[in-house]
Scaffold this active site. Structure first.
Site, PDB file in Angstrom:
ATOM      1  N   LYS A 163     -26.618  55.932  12.587  1.00 59.19           N
ATOM      2  CA  LYS A 163     -27.730  56.853  12.469  1.00 59.19           C
ATOM      3  C   LYS A 163     -28.477  56.333  11.252  1.00 59.19           C
ATOM      4  O   LYS A 163     -29.721  56.238  11.400  1.00 59.19           O
ATOM      5  CB  LYS A 163     -27.361  58.045  12.528  1.00 59.19           C
ATOM      6  CG  LYS A 163     -26.780  58.710  13.798  1.00 59.19           C
ATOM      7  CD  LYS A 163     -25.763  59.900  13.835  1.00 59.19           C
ATOM      8  CE  LYS A 163     -25.087  60.329  15.098  1.00 59.19           C
ATOM      9  NZ  LYS A 163     -24.473  61.678  14.802  1.00 59.19           N
ATOM     10  N   GLN A 219     -22.493  65.970  10.706  1.00 59.90           N
ATOM     11  CA  GLN A 219     -21.821  65.099  11.492  1.00 59.90           C
ATOM     12  C   GLN A 219     -20.605  65.933  11.937  1.00 59.90           C
ATOM     13  O   GLN A 219     -19.739  66.449  11.067  1.00 59.90           O
ATOM     14  CB  GLN A 219     -21.118  63.874  11.014  1.00 59.90           C
ATOM     15  CG  GLN A 219     -20.504  63.062  11.634  1.00 59.90           C
ATOM     16  CD  GLN A 219     -21.308  62.264  12.886  1.00 59.90           C
ATOM     17  OE1 GLN A 219     -22.468  61.994  13.010  1.00 59.90           O
ATOM     18  NE2 GLN A 219     -20.484  62.306  14.076  1.00 59.90           N
ATOM     19  N   ASP A 261     -30.217  68.278  15.600  1.00 56.37           N
ATOM     20  CA  ASP A 261     -29.033  68.141  16.672  1.00 56.37           C
ATOM     21  C   ASP A 261     -29.297  69.171  17.719  1.00 56.37           C
ATOM     22  O   ASP A 261     -28.362  68.887  18.931  1.00 56.37           O
ATOM     23  CB  ASP A 261     -27.816  68.210  15.966  1.00 56.37           C
ATOM     24  CG  ASP A 261     -27.019  66.875  15.851  1.00 56.37           C
ATOM     25  OD1 ASP A 261     -27.197  66.096  16.606  1.00 56.37           O
ATOM     26  OD2 ASP A 261     -26.062  67.044  14.847  1.00 56.37           O
TER      27      ASP A 261
END
Ligand code: NAD
Length: 293
Positions: free
Chosen positions: A54, A98, A121
């Site tokens: 990412k 994460q 997200d």
């Protein structure tokens, strides 16, 4: 007949080139770079690889990344402090924590703490609610967003189609089912407690599997001419494999995603797109509020 390979790698490159051009044009006209904060707690090897991918993807399109690596023993309160700091930082447009988090951390508290405007997200209930309500201004979770882009790029219209999703996880299956409903598909969601999985999968015009069970979807579970999207990522003997028995299934379908090179890169591209969306919205609302007396 050979199936159409839904190539997420090539489509990702194309979209990322466009994002890069946008960032370059912003920066050359004096604007600040978009910024993404990436928070990793602990040292799970798979998570470290995802985070590295990412950050590298951000770098290549010119998005600035701010990497926070926290000890495995981090407590919920400590992580919440980091999030509060990131919520307040002007140059941070998106925040990604994460998952999964170590078990001592209350994941729910963490998701709730991220400002919905920076929740790239798309896991905050405000953004999930916007997905339920088909509201364009929310953030769609990155994997469902990537799948939607991939299908539409290849002209696969889901409207009125029977879409069967195997896997009802919070990150993929569940939000994807809402997005497919938004796109007017007839949606069936299967999971570990589904009684007769094959009965459902055989009815699919579009079958999407997101379970992490290698080889779950076999050729006799797929209708002739169906479209198959494989979200699964599992490491087996050092190789990345999906949920679908690709070699056998590809013989009878009209289109299929490879693993790797299908949904994986599209997920990262979804993240970059959400970060740009956050940036555009924040810079626009900032300049509007500056104009106010
Ligand atoms: P999860 O554990 O949250 O959900 C898994 C789902 O699969 C559950 O709903 C479970 O009931 C269902 N399931 C498990 N075994 C099953 C079986 N035998 N039959 C039917 N259903 C079954 O997982 P997740 O976070 O949703 O991730 C799912 C998979 O997708 C994993 O392999 C993950 O690595 C992968 N993933 C890939 C990407 C990508 O970019 N390609 C992104 C996110 C997740």
């Amino acid at each position: 007949m050979k199936p159409l390979i839904l190539d997420g790698k090539t489509l990702s490159q194309k979209i990322r080139e466009e994002l890069k051009a946008e960032v370059e044009s912003i920066v050359s006209s004096g604007g600040r770079r978009p910024g993404l904060a990436v928070v990793l707690v602990g040292d799970d090897p798979a998570s470290e690889v995802y985070v590295k991918n990412k950050i590298n993807a951000c770098k290549r399109v010119g998005i600035e990344s701010f990497f926070y690596k926290l000890e495995r023993s981090t407590l919920t309160e400590e992580l919440l402090e980091v999030i509060a700091e990131l919520n307040a930082r002007e140059e941070v447009d998106g925040i990604l924590v994460q998952l999964p988090l170590p078990s001592q951390i209350d994941q729910r508290e963490v998701i709730l703490a991220i400002s919905p405007e920076k929740d790239v997200d798309g896991f905050h209930p405000e953004n999930m609610g916007k997905l339920v309500a088909s509201m364009e201004d929310g953030f769609i979770p990155c994997t469902p967003l990537g799948i939607d882009l991939l299908l539409s790029h290849y002209g696969i219209d889901v409207k009125g189609k029977d879409v069967v999703i195997v896997g009802a996880g919070f990150i993929v299956g569940r939000p994807l089912s809402l997005l497919m409903l938004w796109r007017d598909a007839t949606v069936t969601v299967c999971h570990i407690h589904t009684k007769d999985l094959k009965k459902h999968t055989l009815g699919a015009d579009i079958l999407i599997s997101a379970t992490g069970v290698p080889g779950l979807i076999k050729s006799d579970m797929v209708r002739e001419g169906a479209v198959v999207v494989d979200v699964g990522i599992t490491k087996v003997d050092g190789r990345i494999v999906g949920d679908v028995d690709f070699e056998a299934v590809k013989e009878k379908v009209s289109a299929i995603t490879p693993v790797p090179g299908g949904v994986g890169p599209m997920t990262v591209t979804g993240l970059l797109m959400n970060t740009m969306k956050a940036y555009r919205r924040r810079t626009r609302s900032h300049s509007t509020s500056m104009m106010k007396p």
